[in-house]
Design a protein around this motif. Structure first.
Motif, mmCIF file in Angstrom:
data_model
loop_
_atom_site.group_PDB
_atom_site.id
_atom_site.type_symbol
_atom_site.label_atom_id
_atom_site.label_comp_id
_atom_site.label_asym_id
_atom_site.label_seq_id
_atom_site.Cartn_x
_atom_site.Cartn_y
_atom_site.Cartn_z
ATOM 1 N N LEU A 21 78.640 3.901 -89.134
ATOM 2 C CA LEU A 21 78.204 5.150 -89.738
ATOM 3 C C LEU A 21 77.720 6.114 -88.669
ATOM 4 O O LEU A 21 77.124 5.698 -87.670
ATOM 5 C CB LEU A 21 77.083 4.888 -90.741
ATOM 6 N N THR A 22 77.957 7.407 -88.909
ATOM 7 C CA THR A 22 77.528 8.461 -87.996
ATOM 8 C C THR A 22 76.638 9.420 -88.763
ATOM 9 O O THR A 22 77.007 9.871 -89.861
ATOM 10 C CB THR A 22 78.755 9.216 -87.432
ATOM 11 N N ALA A 23 75.486 9.727 -88.213
ATOM 12 C CA ALA A 23 74.546 10.639 -88.872
ATOM 13 C C ALA A 23 75.256 11.917 -89.297
ATOM 14 O O ALA A 23 75.973 12.534 -88.514
ATOM 15 C CB ALA A 23 73.386 10.965 -87.935
ATOM 16 N N GLY A 24 75.099 12.275 -90.578
ATOM 17 C CA GLY A 24 75.665 13.500 -91.112
ATOM 18 C C GLY A 24 77.097 13.409 -91.596
ATOM 19 O O GLY A 24 77.591 14.352 -92.208
ATOM 20 N N GLN A 25 77.783 12.288 -91.361
ATOM 21 C CA GLN A 25 79.171 12.129 -91.818
ATOM 22 C C GLN A 25 79.191 11.296 -93.101
ATOM 23 O O GLN A 25 79.105 10.074 -93.063
ATOM 24 C CB GLN A 25 80.032 11.496 -90.731
ATOM 25 N N SER A 26 79.326 11.983 -94.218
ATOM 26 C CA SER A 26 79.231 11.373 -95.540
ATOM 27 C C SER A 26 80.503 10.632 -95.933
ATOM 28 O O SER A 26 81.571 10.896 -95.398
ATOM 29 C CB SER A 26 78.975 12.466 -96.584
ATOM 30 N N TYR A 27 80.354 9.717 -96.902
ATOM 31 C CA TYR A 27 81.506 9.074 -97.526
ATOM 32 C C TYR A 27 81.183 8.836 -98.998
ATOM 33 O O TYR A 27 80.017 8.848 -99.394
ATOM 34 C CB TYR A 27 81.888 7.767 -96.820
ATOM 35 N N ALA A 28 82.217 8.653 -99.807
ATOM 36 C CA ALA A 28 82.049 8.461 -101.245
ATOM 37 C C ALA A 28 82.708 7.161 -101.692
ATOM 38 O O ALA A 28 83.702 6.728 -101.112
ATOM 39 C CB ALA A 28 82.658 9.637 -101.999
ATOM 40 N N ARG A 29 82.143 6.552 -102.742
ATOM 41 C CA ARG A 29 82.688 5.340 -103.342
ATOM 42 C C ARG A 29 82.621 5.475 -104.860
ATOM 43 O O ARG A 29 81.788 6.200 -105.402
ATOM 44 C CB ARG A 29 81.902 4.092 -102.915
ATOM 45 N N LYS A 30 83.453 4.717 -105.540
ATOM 46 C CA LYS A 30 83.520 4.725 -106.999
ATOM 47 C C LYS A 30 82.595 3.664 -107.609
ATOM 48 O O LYS A 30 82.189 2.710 -106.937
ATOM 49 C CB LYS A 30 84.960 4.467 -107.465
ATOM 50 N N THR A 31 82.345 3.816 -108.876
ATOM 51 C CA THR A 31 81.591 2.840 -109.654
ATOM 52 C C THR A 31 82.190 1.449 -109.481
ATOM 53 O O THR A 31 83.406 1.302 -109.373
ATOM 54 C CB THR A 31 81.646 3.234 -111.149
#
Length: 98
Positions: free
Chosen positions: A65-75
Motif C-alpha cells: 500500500l502507498t499513502a494516498g493511493q486508494s483501492y476499492a473492493r466489493k461486498t
C-alpha cells in the motif's frame, strides 16, 4: 485457536445513512481478526508499507500500500488484515451503505 496478536484500533469518524468512515490504526503486529465485509468499501492508506492478508480460504497474500493511493473492493471479502511491519500502520476505510 485464539490469536495472541494485539487488535487493530477502529475509530468511526462518520456513520450516517450513506457511508461509514473508519480510521484503522495498527500498532506493530496488530490484526483486525477474521471478518467478512458486508458492504462495498474503499480503503485510503495513510501509511506506505505492506500488510499481510490472511484470506478466508487459508491463503496468505502481501498487500503493498502507498499513502494516498486508494483501492476499492466489493461486498463479501473475507479476511484478516495483519500489520507485520516494525512500525504502526493506518488506513481509512469508507463503507458504502446500500
Amino acid at each position: 485457536m485464539v490469536s495472541q496478536r494485539p487488535k487493530a484500533i477502529p475509530t468511526v469518524q462518520v456513520d450516517d445513512d450513506t457511508v461509514r468512515v473508519t480510521e484503522w490504526h495498527f500498532p506493530p503486529g496488530a490484526e483486525t481478526g477474521g471478518h467478512v465485509h458486508e458492504m462495498d468499501y474503499v480503503v485510503v492508506p495513510m501509511t506506505t508499507g505492506a500488510l499481510t492478508i490472511k484470506m478466508h480460504d487459508g491463503s496468505v497474500v502481501t498487500s503493498e500500500l502507498t499513502a494516498g493511493q486508494s483501492y476499492a473492493r466489493k461486498t463479501g471479502v473475507a479476511h484478516n488484515v495483519i500489520n507485520d511491519n516494525p512500525f504502526a500502520f493506518t488506513f481509512v476505510e469508507v463503507e458504502l451503505k446500500p
